[in-house]
Each structure stands twice: as C-alpha cells, then as structure tokens.
Design a protein around this motif. Sequence first.
Motif, PDB file in Angstrom:
ATOM      1  N   VAL A  75      63.446   6.019  37.471  1.00 33.91           N
ATOM      2  CA  VAL A  75      64.580   5.385  38.134  1.00 33.91           C
ATOM      3  C   VAL A  75      64.299   3.897  38.204  1.00 33.91           C
ATOM      4  CG1 VAL A  75      65.950   5.217  40.239  1.00 33.91           C
ATOM      5  CG2 VAL A  75      65.064   7.434  39.483  1.00 33.91           C
ATOM      6  N   ILE A  76      65.167   3.112  37.629  1.00 36.59           N
ATOM      7  CA  ILE A  76      64.989   1.663  37.623  1.00 36.59           C
ATOM      8  C   ILE A  76      65.612   1.092  38.874  1.00 36.59           C
ATOM      9  CG2 ILE A  76      65.316  -0.463  36.324  1.00 36.59           C
ATOM     10  CD1 ILE A  76      63.683   1.702  34.915  1.00 36.59           C
ATOM     11  N   LYS A  77      64.824   0.393  39.663  1.00 42.57           N
ATOM     12  CA  LYS A  77      65.319  -0.249  40.874  1.00 42.57           C
ATOM     13  C   LYS A  77      65.460  -1.740  40.631  1.00 42.57           C
ATOM     14  CE  LYS A  77      66.332  -1.282  45.077  1.00 42.57           C
ATOM     15  NZ  LYS A  77      66.583  -2.687  44.758  1.00 42.57           N
ATOM     16  N   ALA A  78      66.729  -2.180  40.541  1.00 37.83           N
ATOM     17  CA  ALA A  78      66.966  -3.611  40.367  1.00 37.83           C
ATOM     18  C   ALA A  78      66.787  -4.313  41.704  1.00 37.83           C
ATOM     19  CB  ALA A  78      68.365  -3.863  39.827  1.00 37.83           C
ATOM     20  N   GLN A  79      66.508  -5.601  41.667  1.00 37.54           N
ATOM     21  CA  GLN A  79      66.306  -6.353  42.897  1.00 37.54           C
ATOM     22  C   GLN A  79      67.619  -6.670  43.583  1.00 37.54           C
ATOM     23  OE1 GLN A  79      64.063  -9.700  41.436  1.00 37.54           O
ATOM     24  NE2 GLN A  79      62.131  -8.785  42.063  1.00 37.54           N
ATOM     25  N   ARG A  80      68.707  -6.628  42.843  1.00 37.43           N
ATOM     26  CA  ARG A  80      69.987  -6.961  43.427  1.00 37.43           C
ATOM     27  C   ARG A  80      70.984  -5.859  43.158  1.00 37.43           C
ATOM     28  NH1 ARG A  80      70.479 -12.225  45.036  1.00 37.43           N
ATOM     29  NH2 ARG A  80      68.739 -13.564  44.476  1.00 37.43           N
ATOM     30  N   GLY A  81      71.993  -5.775  44.066  1.00 35.26           N
ATOM     31  CA  GLY A  81      73.027  -4.773  43.897  1.00 35.26           C
ATOM     32  C   GLY A  81      74.001  -5.181  42.827  1.00 35.26           C
ATOM     33  N   SER A  82      74.982  -4.299  42.590  1.00 35.84           N
ATOM     34  CA  SER A  82      75.959  -4.562  41.531  1.00 35.84           C
ATOM     35  C   SER A  82      76.839  -5.748  41.849  1.00 35.84           C
ATOM     36  CB  SER A  82      76.829  -3.310  41.316  1.00 35.84           C
ATOM     37  OG  SER A  82      77.535  -2.989  42.508  1.00 35.84           O
ATOM     38  N   ASP A  83      76.947  -6.122  43.136  1.00 34.47           N
ATOM     39  CA  ASP A  83      77.777  -7.268  43.490  1.00 34.47           C
ATOM     40  C   ASP A  83      76.978  -8.561  43.499  1.00 34.47           C
ATOM     41  OD1 ASP A  83      76.166  -6.788  45.624  1.00 34.47           O
ATOM     42  OD2 ASP A  83      77.762  -6.581  47.107  1.00 34.47           O
ATOM     43  N   GLY A  84      75.704  -8.496  43.091  1.00 41.38           N
ATOM     44  CA  GLY A  84      74.892  -9.699  43.010  1.00 41.38           C
ATOM     45  C   GLY A  84      74.145 -10.024  44.280  1.00 41.38           C
ATOM     46  N   GLU A  85      74.438  -9.294  45.376  1.00 41.83           N
ATOM     47  CA  GLU A  85      73.759  -9.561  46.629  1.00 41.83           C
ATOM     48  C   GLU A  85      72.468  -8.753  46.705  1.00 41.83           C
ATOM     49  OE1 GLU A  85      76.395  -8.744  49.788  1.00 41.83           O
ATOM     50  OE2 GLU A  85      77.813 -10.325  49.284  1.00 41.83           O
ATOM     51  N   THR A  86      71.499  -9.289  47.423  1.00 38.10           N
ATOM     52  CA  THR A  86      70.240  -8.579  47.576  1.00 38.10           C
ATOM     53  C   THR A  86      70.475  -7.257  48.282  1.00 38.10           C
ATOM     54  OG1 THR A  86      69.060 -10.676  47.693  1.00 38.10           O
ATOM     55  CG2 THR A  86      67.925  -8.727  48.528  1.00 38.10           C
ATOM     56  N   SER A  87      69.938  -6.179  47.720  1.00 42.74           N
ATOM     57  CA  SER A  87      70.143  -4.858  48.298  1.00 42.74           C
ATOM     58  C   SER A  87      69.385  -4.731  49.603  1.00 42.74           C
ATOM     59  CB  SER A  87      69.671  -3.772  47.314  1.00 42.74           C
ATOM     60  OG  SER A  87      69.779  -2.500  47.900  1.00 42.74           O
ATOM     61  N   SER A  88      70.054  -4.153  50.629  1.00 42.17           N
ATOM     62  CA  SER A  88      69.414  -3.960  51.928  1.00 42.17           C
ATOM     63  C   SER A  88      68.734  -2.602  52.011  1.00 42.17           C
ATOM     64  CB  SER A  88      70.471  -4.076  53.043  1.00 42.17           C
ATOM     65  OG  SER A  88      71.494  -3.112  52.857  1.00 42.17           O
ATOM     66  N   ARG A  89      68.791  -1.827  50.958  1.00 45.36           N
ATOM     67  CA  ARG A  89      68.210  -0.488  50.957  1.00 45.36           C
ATOM     68  C   ARG A  89      66.820  -0.517  50.371  1.00 45.36           C
ATOM     69  NH1 ARG A  89      72.081   3.412  49.662  1.00 45.36           N
ATOM     70  NH2 ARG A  89      73.075   2.219  51.287  1.00 45.36           N
ATOM     71  N   ALA A  90      65.895   0.198  50.991  1.00 41.41           N
ATOM     72  CA  ALA A  90      64.523   0.267  50.495  1.00 41.41           C
ATOM     73  C   ALA A  90      64.489   0.980  49.152  1.00 41.41           C
ATOM     74  CB  ALA A  90      63.640   1.006  51.500  1.00 41.41           C
ATOM     75  N   PRO A  91      63.634   0.526  48.220  1.00 41.86           N
ATOM     76  CA  PRO A  91      63.554   1.178  46.906  1.00 41.86           C
ATOM     77  C   PRO A  91      63.298   2.681  47.011  1.00 41.86           C
ATOM     78  CG  PRO A  91      62.320  -0.878  46.895  1.00 41.86           C
ATOM     79  CD  PRO A  91      62.735  -0.643  48.316  1.00 41.86           C
ATOM     80  N   GLU A  92      62.467   3.099  47.976  1.00 41.17           N
ATOM     81  CA  GLU A  92      62.178   4.529  48.135  1.00 41.17           C
ATOM     82  C   GLU A  92      63.430   5.304  48.506  1.00 41.17           C
ATOM     83  OE1 GLU A  92      58.664   2.077  48.448  1.00 41.17           O
ATOM     84  OE2 GLU A  92      60.556   2.062  49.572  1.00 41.17           O
ATOM     85  N   SER A  93      64.286   4.684  49.333  1.00 42.82           N
ATOM     86  CA  SER A  93      65.531   5.344  49.723  1.00 42.82           C
ATOM     87  C   SER A  93      66.474   5.488  48.535  1.00 42.82           C
ATOM     88  CB  SER A  93      66.214   4.557  50.847  1.00 42.82           C
ATOM     89  OG  SER A  93      67.482   5.091  51.143  1.00 42.82           O
ATOM     90  N   ARG A  94      66.539   4.445  47.726  1.00 43.18           N
ATOM     91  CA  ARG A  94      67.403   4.498  46.546  1.00 43.18           C
ATOM     92  C   ARG A  94      66.875   5.506  45.533  1.00 43.18           C
ATOM     93  NH1 ARG A  94      71.243   0.746  45.959  1.00 43.18           N
ATOM     94  NH2 ARG A  94      71.223   1.111  43.711  1.00 43.18           N
TER      95      ARG A  94
END
Length: 422
Positions: free
Chosen positions: A3-22
């Motif tokens: 599972v690839i965890k990008a540093q940013r969400g699809s809207d370009g904002e930094t994701s507030s979700r922990a990589p483990e949660s995603r």
Amino acid sequence: MPVIKAQRGSDGETSSRAPESRLQEAVGLAGAIGLDVVASEIVAVNEPRPATLIGTGKIQEIDELLDNSDIGLVIVDHPLSPVQQRNLEKAWVAKVIDRTGLILEIFGERASTKEGRLQVELAHLNYQRGRLVRSWTHLERQRGGGGFMGGPGETQIEADRRLLRERITKLERELEQVVRTRQLHRSKRKKVPHPIVALVGYTNAGKSTLFNRITGAGVLAEDMLFATLDPTLRRMKLPHGRTVILSDTVGFISDLPTHLVAAFRATLEEVLEADLILHVRDMSDPARDAQSDDVLRILGDLGIDEKAQNEKIIEVWNKLDLLDTEEHDALMARAAANASVMGVSAVTGEGVDALVDQIAARLAGILTETTITLSPAQLHILPWIYEHALVDERRDLEDGSVSLDIRVPGPEAQRLESMLAG
C-alpha cells in the motif's frame, strides 16, 4: 499487497490520517470484496516518480516478494496514471489496480438498484477510457506507410475508444431517465408532509445498524466497508405520533476521486433534501476525528455549508459499547452537555430512545413544504389549514377541488395527515 502512502491527500492538503490507519483502511477495502491480503506495507515516497510512482529499489523488493508468494494482484492505495499502472504491471508481471480501481470494484459488487449499477458502470468506463493503451500492448503502434496515419494497434485502440464513447453516451441517456423517475418519486413524497432524516458518516461507522435499530428494517449491516451503496428509505413514527422518513446512505471515505461521487449521487441527493442529518461516528476508531473532517468536507462540497451543518446536524457518537468504562462514561458526559451530540450504541440500543426523542424535538419547529389537493367533500378542512399552516398559493380547480401549496409546522403535520386520511 503493498500500500503506497502518499504524503498528501488527493486535494493537495497534508493528510491528517496516520499512515497505519490508512493502511488498515486499504486492507479493509480489499477485504470488502473478498480479497485475501497476503502482505501489506507502508512505502514512504518522498518524490513521486512520473513513470512508476515509487523508486526502483522498492519495485525490486516487491518483485522478490511476488516471486516468492502466490500473489496475482497488487493494490496501490494511491491514484496511478495509466503509464504508472502499465509500468508497474510490466515490472511485477501481475495485475495492478489503484485506489480508484479498488473502490470501483466494490461499488460494482454492492450496487443493487438500476441507477446504482448504471452509475458504477459509467464511472468504470470513464476510468478505463484513459487506460485503453494497456489492453493493446501486443499490437503495433508505429506509423504505417502508404499514407496511413497509424498501424493496426492504433486502429484497434481507436475503435475501442469509439465503442466506449458510444456506451458512455447510452448510459448517460439511461441515467437521465432514471433521475427523472427518482425526482418524480421525490415530488410525490413531498405531497405528504413527512420530514426527511438522513444518516451520513464515514464508511463502517454503523449507520445501517442504527437504521435497523430505529426502524426495524432488515438492511444489510455487516462489519465491512461500503456494506451499503444504494439508498434505503423507511417511514417511522416518532414518540408523539409524527411520521418521518429515515434515509440510510452510502458511507463516505477519504480521497474519493471526484468522478466517483456520481456513483452514489442518489443517496447524496437524499442528504441535500433532508430536514435533519444524523452524522454517525465510530467513536472506537482512533482516526475518528480525521474521518469526521472528511465527512464534513464532503457535505460542504455538496453545498451544505458550515451554517447549515450547525443547524441541521446531530452528531451521533456510535459504538460506545466497544470502549472501556472510563472512556465510555467520559464521552457520554460530553454528549450530555451538548444538545447537538448524542451518545449511542446501535448494537445494544443504549441511547437510541433518547436520540429518537431528540429527533422529534429538533423537527418540531421545522416547517414542511407540501402540496395538497382537497376534494369538495374535504373543503371543511380549509379554515383549519389557514389557521395552522402558511398557505403560499391556492388554485381553485374546475371540479370544485382546491390545490394548496402550504408550509406546515411539525406539531400540526400529523394532525393534517389524519384529517386528510379521514
């Protein structure tokens, strides 16, 4: 299954979700369609590669894993361009799908109504349209001689694209007809003064379980992501006799591609029409705050602004039965101090009666817009209507009946329904 965890969400904002949660969510998405997850991994991507998204070292590492295991599918929890998808499939000699493709597969399996199936197929075709080149890698693509613009590969691709365009056009026409039919049904519902209460929330928050608990309906309610896709409507009686329509909706999810929103437009339109929205939250999930932000963001995108959210939303803190006693009591105390928050357990029934009472209280002051037609024998009701409702327009018809566009407050809505039925 990496599972690839990008540093940013699809809207370009930094994701507030922990990589483990995603990662856990991605594994849950795969399990929702019965996939056996052999391996999962978080891959740090500092600088996405245009050709492959991830670096060559990680590609080789995953290739070794695939060689040593019986794995035929790799899911990348990140949007992939057609080129990236094709290159990864070549490198791994395995089928590769991205987050969008995975969600489409789930939608395709869950859709049960005609509109749901049409919307999913349309979204799938639009997704595949830019990826046709992958299907024809065995064909020649060099320019041909003798004045021809392309070789047989390009001819085949163009023919396939034409078939896709024709199918998309046909689906769009069919959907227009289905939408008109649904609008007709909605207009018929408006002729009866029943407020609409819509359940929304992150996927797997327990909406369908709560829906079943309140209405006694047998809606599919399983511990999986996207267990509900198509809208479900039920009438229910509130404690003081008023009838309302309760609507269960598809679960929201983070980073949902824009063109996939159409795949559950039917349920989202019920939210827009709702007089009251129950935002169901899974309070046992560590990512509950980030999930709540995702839901409110989607509601905002639908046109329900912050002011409307404050006026129309009751937060339902669900799954309190999964918490330890200390956290359970603390959350119930916080909920009791806020009129817009209710603590419940849809499984055990704790707090559900209080929630129903709160729904009744919130709807009591809402004016319900409706159109009624009084036959000549019912005209004796007119004085009562003018006294207890707001009449926006009156039309005297040739047969002696009267058609009225009215707005009726909650306490009088049930009385009016009884008078019309009698």
